[in-house]
Design an enzyme around this catalytic site. Structure first.
Site, mmCIF file in Angstrom:
data_model
loop_
_atom_site.group_PDB
_atom_site.id
_atom_site.type_symbol
_atom_site.label_atom_id
_atom_site.label_comp_id
_atom_site.label_asym_id
_atom_site.label_seq_id
_atom_site.Cartn_x
_atom_site.Cartn_y
_atom_site.Cartn_z
ATOM 1 N N THR A 1 0.871 -1.188 0.000
ATOM 2 C CA THR A 1 0.000 0.000 0.000
ATOM 3 C C THR A 1 0.898 1.225 0.000
ATOM 4 O O THR A 1 2.130 1.108 0.104
ATOM 5 C CB THR A 1 -0.880 0.050 1.269
ATOM 6 O OG1 THR A 1 -0.032 0.258 2.398
ATOM 7 C CG2 THR A 1 -1.677 -1.234 1.454
ATOM 8 N N ASP A 2 0.289 2.400 -0.110
ATOM 9 C CA ASP A 2 1.089 3.622 -0.115
ATOM 10 C C ASP A 2 1.858 3.784 1.187
ATOM 11 O O ASP A 2 2.975 4.286 1.204
ATOM 12 C CB ASP A 2 0.184 4.839 -0.349
ATOM 13 C CG ASP A 2 -0.347 4.850 -1.774
ATOM 14 O OD1 ASP A 2 0.268 4.146 -2.625
ATOM 15 O OD2 ASP A 2 -1.359 5.513 -2.041
ATOM 16 N N CYS A 3 1.249 3.366 2.291
ATOM 17 C CA CYS A 3 1.942 3.514 3.578
ATOM 18 C C CYS A 3 2.793 2.291 3.930
ATOM 19 O O CYS A 3 3.705 2.371 4.740
ATOM 20 C CB CYS A 3 0.951 3.827 4.687
ATOM 21 S SG CYS A 3 -0.558 2.850 4.615
ATOM 22 N N TYR A 4 2.455 1.130 3.333
ATOM 23 C CA TYR A 4 3.229 -0.102 3.566
ATOM 24 C C TYR A 4 3.594 -0.699 2.207
ATOM 25 O O TYR A 4 2.939 -1.635 1.745
ATOM 26 C CB TYR A 4 2.408 -1.116 4.377
ATOM 27 C CG TYR A 4 2.111 -0.689 5.788
ATOM 28 C CD1 TYR A 4 3.117 -0.680 6.757
ATOM 29 C CD2 TYR A 4 0.827 -0.305 6.162
ATOM 30 C CE1 TYR A 4 2.843 -0.293 8.053
ATOM 31 C CE2 TYR A 4 0.544 0.085 7.462
ATOM 32 C CZ TYR A 4 1.569 0.086 8.403
ATOM 33 O OH TYR A 4 1.300 0.464 9.694
#
Lengths: 388, 134
Positions: free
Chosen positions: A128-131
């Site tokens: 994901t964008d954060c992970y």
């Protein structure tokens, strides 16, 4: 004669508390009577070391660089549940390693971690964008992770049935191998040493009670799953499976002496967990219960050839009979086996006694008592309307 | 007099030989059949032999001459003391009463001399402490 937790703890701090194991308490009451024993004894320690399938551990692995939101996790090839935050997982004791049957599983992973060994971690994520990371392949140990604590939804059963088998073939069960034609009978409770049998109505055991767990210190977290109070009593003690505990405690500080992976051939995996609970002798009633001996504690004999939740007990036998090595079923002498280790139960009661003597362990009153009344519900196959 | 245990393996051609009769008659050996089975490859017999040491040696030589594969059984099963929790699950499973619960110490005692190498304790041991000797 009354005694408070504060008085007991003050004596523990001074080093003059009188602590006996449940076995010692039984002998003292036999010798001196209940009244004198109540005056003399502050705490009675208990212990059990049995197969407790409903066990497992939460682990927070820490964040990788770049970080990953784990959506599948394997520890030494054993799947762990990770439908939680990014790097939290729960490894269940009975989960089996993928691909190679029933020889290795979650209980072995937990035992390895407690032993201080390296455990292989593999995880995958969507990215994901954060992970952004999608997979990781590394090793963890109790030294490397953030939190690692056992949380066992159901441990320390207050009594349990005795298993036997009327059928013509051997049965492979969580009660061990049951030989055909009542070839043996297996039982699980530590009887006169078992924690919840020594305080049958749980006057002193509730949420927050400090206990011996797996070699370290743990706490009662909640009522255990399948906790029930609508049970038969004999001599003031439940004569079938009753109350249970949900317990929690840090894996750090535990020992493989008191946590052991188990393998029931033809059934699956489980984990032996060592639990000891101190019973404060608040009054004579507590002493009377804590000193109840195997002769007075009974368990129902169940025929595991009946593959139904409605097995009716065939008869009741005492733990003294079970421990003698044989019980008589329908005129036949049947050999007994214990699934829990009485040797270890005794060791745990002695260890807990020493911890209290050495001022390493104080008693506390429950934060909230566990339910006074609770019936166990079955699961029915029904419609959406019927279930409401 | 001494007692020894042997595993005898027969090829199908030998299954009809009265070898146990010869052991008794010619070598004066007492024996106890602990286990016997016949499979496609032939037969297997686990016997405990009781007799004069020299006679046992001669009896074994006779069997070998006949084409029977003889394997002495010393230690088939071992108990890993570290792994054993002393629960006692194996006690009621063992058909030879070779495993006993000591009712003072509550420790499990394994009497190797009574073991008939059936292996039932190995699969029924929850912590996997009973192991095949390798």
């Amino acid at each position: 004669m009354k005694r408070t937790y504060e008085e007991i703890n003050a004596k523990i701090k001074r080093g003059d508390a009188v602590v006996l194991t449940a076995e010692e308490a039984i002998r003292l009451v036999e010798d001196q009577g209940i009244e004198r024993a109540t005056k003399e004894v502050d705490v009675v320690t208990t212990g059990t070391f049995g197969a407790m399938c409903s066990s497992g551990a939460f682990i927070n692995f820490g964040h990788a660089e770049p970080p990953i939101r784990m959506s599948k996790v394997w520890l030494n090839g054993v799947p762990a549940y990770t439908g939680l935050a990014a790097v939290d997982a729960y490894i269940g004791a009975t989960e089996e390693r993928e691909g190679d049957g029933m020889d290795y599983g979650g209980a072995h992973v937990i035992e390895s971690l407690i032993a201080g060994e390296a455990v292989h971690l593999r995880a995958t994520g969507r990215g994901t964008d954060c992970y952004p990371r999608r997979d990781i392949d590394t090793y963890i140990s109790l030294k490397s992770v953030n939190q690692a604590y056992m949380y066992n939804p159901r441990n320390a059963y207050q009594n349990y049935g005795v298993a036997t088998n009327s059928s013509e073939k051997a049965l492979f069960t969580y009660m061990g191998k049951l030989l055909p034609h009542y070839g043996n009978a297996t039982y699980s409770s530590a009887g006169q040493l078992s924690p919840l049998l020594k305080d049958p109505k749980l006057r002193s055991i509730g949420m927050g009670t400090r206990i011996f767990l797996g070699g370290g210190i743990g706490y009662v977290a909640w009522e255990g799953t399948q906790f029930k109070t609508n049970i038969p009593y004999r001599n003031g003690v439940p004569s079938s499976a009753g109350r249970t505990l949900a317990v929690i405690g840090d894996l750090r500080g535990m020992s493989t002496e008191y946590v052991r992976a188990l393998n029931f051939h033809g059934y699956g995996l489980s984990m032996a967990v060592g639990i000891g609970v101190p019973i404060p002798i608040l009054d004579q009633d507590m002493m009377a219960n804590a000193a109840r001996a195997d002769e007075d504690i009974f368990a129902p004999v169940l025929d595991y050839a009946i593959q139904s939740r409605n097995r009716r007990p065939m008869m009741e036998v005492s733990y003294a009979q079970l421990r003698s090595g044989t019980v008589e079923l329908f005129g036949k002498k049947v050999k007994t086996s214990s699934l829990s280790s009485y040797y270890k139960a005794r060791l745990i009661a002695e260890r807990l006694k020493r911890m209290i003597d050495d001022k390493e362990f104080e008693l506390n009153a429950p934060v909230v008592p566990l339910p006074e009344e609770r019936a166990q519900r079955p699961l029915e196959v029904c419609s959406m309307d019927e279930v409401l | 007099m001494s007692k020894r245990k042997f595993n005898l393996y027969f090829v199908p051609a030998l299954v009809n030989e009265p070898i146990t009769y010869v052991l008794v008659k010619d070598f004066d050996l007492k024996f106890n059949i602990l286990r016997a089975e016949v499979v496609e490859k032939g037969g297997q017999l686990l016997i405990e032999v009781d007799g004069k040491p020299a006679q046992i040696t001669k009896g074994v030589a006779y069997l070998q001459d006949m084409g029977v594969k003889v394997e002495e059984l010393n230690e088939f099963v071992t108990k890993d003391e570290e792994r054993c929790t002393n629960c006692g699950m194996c006690v009621s499973i063992c058909p030879a009463d070779a495993i006993e619960m000591d009712r003072d110490t509550w420790k499990v005692i394994f009497h190797l001399e009574k073991c008939i190498a059936c292996g039932l304790c190995i699969s029924s041991c929850p912590p996997r402490a009973m192991k095949l000797k390798t």
